[in-house]
Design an enzyme around this catalytic site. Structure first.
Site, mmCIF file in Angstrom:
data_model
loop_
_atom_site.group_PDB
_atom_site.id
_atom_site.type_symbol
_atom_site.label_atom_id
_atom_site.label_comp_id
_atom_site.label_asym_id
_atom_site.label_seq_id
_atom_site.Cartn_x
_atom_site.Cartn_y
_atom_site.Cartn_z
ATOM 1 C CE LYS A 1 -5.152 5.429 -0.909
ATOM 2 N NZ LYS A 1 -5.242 3.947 -1.671
ATOM 3 C CG ASN A 2 -8.227 1.067 -1.019
ATOM 4 O OD1 ASN A 2 -7.123 2.510 -1.317
ATOM 5 N ND2 ASN A 2 -8.180 -0.045 0.320
ATOM 6 N NE ARG B 1 0.615 -2.987 -5.761
ATOM 7 C CZ ARG B 1 2.043 -3.111 -6.506
ATOM 8 N NH1 ARG B 1 3.737 -3.301 -6.111
ATOM 9 N NH2 ARG B 1 1.894 -4.270 -6.251
ATOM 10 C CB CYS C 1 2.731 2.375 1.191
ATOM 11 S SG CYS C 1 2.137 3.720 1.836
ATOM 12 N NE ARG D 1 2.445 -2.676 -1.522
ATOM 13 C CZ ARG D 1 1.781 -1.781 -2.291
ATOM 14 N NH1 ARG D 1 0.129 -1.291 -1.468
ATOM 15 N NH2 ARG D 1 1.867 -0.522 -1.583
ATOM 16 N N PRO D 2 3.761 -8.244 -5.922
ATOM 17 C CG PRO D 2 3.874 -10.109 -6.227
ATOM 18 C CD PRO D 2 4.355 -9.114 -4.936
ATOM 19 C CB ILE D 3 2.203 -6.406 -10.852
ATOM 20 C CG1 ILE D 3 3.466 -6.014 -11.218
ATOM 21 C CG2 ILE D 3 1.556 -4.911 -10.382
ATOM 22 C CD1 ILE D 3 3.224 -5.239 -13.258
ATOM 23 C CG ASP D 4 4.301 -11.854 -10.405
ATOM 24 O OD1 ASP D 4 4.960 -11.061 -10.621
ATOM 25 O OD2 ASP D 4 5.255 -13.096 -10.025
ATOM 26 C CG ASP E 1 -5.929 -1.139 3.658
ATOM 27 O OD1 ASP E 1 -4.301 -1.624 3.944
ATOM 28 O OD2 ASP E 1 -6.306 -0.877 3.008
ATOM 29 C CB ILE F 1 -2.062 -9.063 4.288
ATOM 30 C CG1 ILE F 1 -3.625 -9.246 4.379
ATOM 31 C CG2 ILE F 1 -2.752 -8.232 2.744
ATOM 32 C CD1 ILE F 1 -4.714 -10.587 3.668
ATOM 33 N NE ARG G 1 0.205 7.526 -0.988
ATOM 34 C CZ ARG G 1 -0.188 5.909 -1.167
ATOM 35 N NH1 ARG G 1 0.487 5.418 -0.719
ATOM 36 N NH2 ARG G 1 -1.295 5.278 -1.563
#
Length: 417
Positions: free
Chosen positions: A22-23, A92, A116, A121-124, A304, A326, A396
């Site tokens: 999936k990832n 995501r 989820c 989980r910022p995208i900075d 995970d 995490i 998912r």
């Protein structure tokens, strides 16, 4: 809403074959639009995240053809238009379109991604990487506008070894002028799989799988054929289920090196394991030794798998501890695990589990994808019937989970209400 019902206490025997990762898939599909010709990706899992990404492709006027486990993506007639919130919020990984569109068109407009709720989980780091490549980033009411007159190579240091940021910067840099170097890059196998895909199309990427990745920009990417690696998290989940209920249970199409951290812990606990070149066989045991884990970036213990693993810890003799480093909301499954009879307490991002516990069926909730997987594992072990609501989260990330478990002896079904 989908509801999953499990009649627990059954021995599971036979073989479960692991699907494509999936990832990796959720990054490979957006990456394919960087090609100037069609790209074929095989071993694609049939999960709802795949469907959501294909919906975005269709929205962008990309030609998408599905055939069995393969997908053919042809972006020749693609339109670079704003990706609406109704698409981005579904998962995501929609944010990978940001890097791919920026790399191809020097402009990407999309709303903040969904996924989820397992913590901040910022995208900075993604955005800082784009800025280092020459882009200007604007945020207008949760909509990101990222554009550049030209993208140029840069030296980029990631404060955190983020998988998402590593891949997204890689996508943006593939067609940038000059050389980009990503330091403190994430090392996950999925990153290697994405880099291999891009290289198969003509990109020049070296160092994937190490902490330093070098990308030399190219002008053109051609057609290619690529295979998704097996899903190490799916494999780990079923191996844990085998340790709970296997009699015995074979997990096939596995790359054992990708789950070394899990296998080492299972051996430490006294799990009956047979590890082959591409398979793992496990059987249940009544005398597991308590063990402690701490999640970490690859090759450490994967976050995970933390939630399914805590289910196995409930069957250990004595006190086990799990520390999550995490995501701060990765213990949302614990109240429901306690509802099933587990003895678990949480303090300062550490769960203390006393066992062994007799689990008994109850009504629980899949609060997120991996929490849902932990409820499946617990429901299979528990006596009586376990009902899992919000089961759409589980679909998912686990292809044909009902069929795979039913085929090895589980009593499990899903329905819509």
């Amino acid at each position: 809403m989908k509801i999953m019902e499990i009649e627990g206490g059954k021995d599971l025997s036979g073989t479960i074959r692991i699907s494509g990762a999936k990832n990796a898939t959720v990054a490979l599909i957006p990456a394919a639009i960087l090609s100037d010709e069609e790209a074929t990706i095989c071993n694609i899992p049939e999960i709802t995240d795949t469907e959501a990404l294909c919906d975005i492709l269709s929205y962008l006027n990309v030609d998408v053809k599905r055939a069995s486990e393969s997908i053919i993506i042809n972006p020749s007639n693609m339109k670079n238009i704003e990706i609406k919130e109704e698409f981005s919020k579904k998962l995501r990984a929609s944010y990978y379109f940001m890097g791919a569109l920026l790399g191809k068109y020097k402009k990407a407009v999309m709303y903040f991604p969904g996924g989820c709720s397992i913590g901040a989980r910022p995208i900075d780091l993604h955005l800082k990487g784009f800025e280092a490549l020459g882009a200007i980033v604007k945020n207008e009411k949760n909509k990101y506008i990222v554009e550049a007159d030209e993208l140029h190579g840069a030296n980029i240091y990631l404060d955190i070894a983020s998988v998402g940021a590593t891949i997204n910067i890689m996508l943006a840099a593939v067609k940038a002028k000059g050389i980009t170097v990503i330091d403190n890059a994430a090392k996950e196998p999925e990153i290697v799989n994405v880099a291999t895909f891009l290289n198969n199309m003509g990109a020049k990427i070296t160092g994937a799988g190490t902490s330093t990745i070098k990308i030399e920009g190219v002008d053109y990417l051609h057609k290619c054929f690529h295979e998704v690696i097996p899903d190490r998290i799916e494999a780990g989940t079923y191996i844990i289920i085998g340790a709970l209920c296997g009699n015995p249970l074979k997990i096939d199409n596995v790359i054992p090196e990708h789950i070394d951290a899990l296998l080492s812990k299972l051996e430490e606990m006294g799990v009956d394991l047979e590890v082959g070149a591409d398979y793992v066989i496990t059987s249940k045991n009544k005398n597991y030794i308590s063990t402690n884990i701490k999640t970490a970036v690859y090759p450490g213990f994967p976050t995970d798998l933390q939630q399914p693993f805590t289910v196995l810890q409930t069957q250990c003799n004595g006190k086990s501890k799990t520390t999550e480093t995490i995501f701060e909301n990765r213990f949302m499954h614990v109240p429901y695990l306690k509802e099933l009879g587990a003895d678990v307490e949480i303090k300062n991002q550490t769960a203390t589990i006393l066992g062994p516990s007799t689990l008994k069926g109850s009504q629980v909730v899949a609060t997120d994808l991996r929490a849902g997987a932990s409820m499946v594992a617990a429901g299979l072990k528990a006596e009586g019937t376990t009902t899992i609501t919000n089961a759409e989260h589980i679909l998912r990330g686990y292809e044909q989970i009902i069929e795979k478990l039913t085929n090895v002896g589980a009593k499990i079904n899903i329905k819509e209400i």
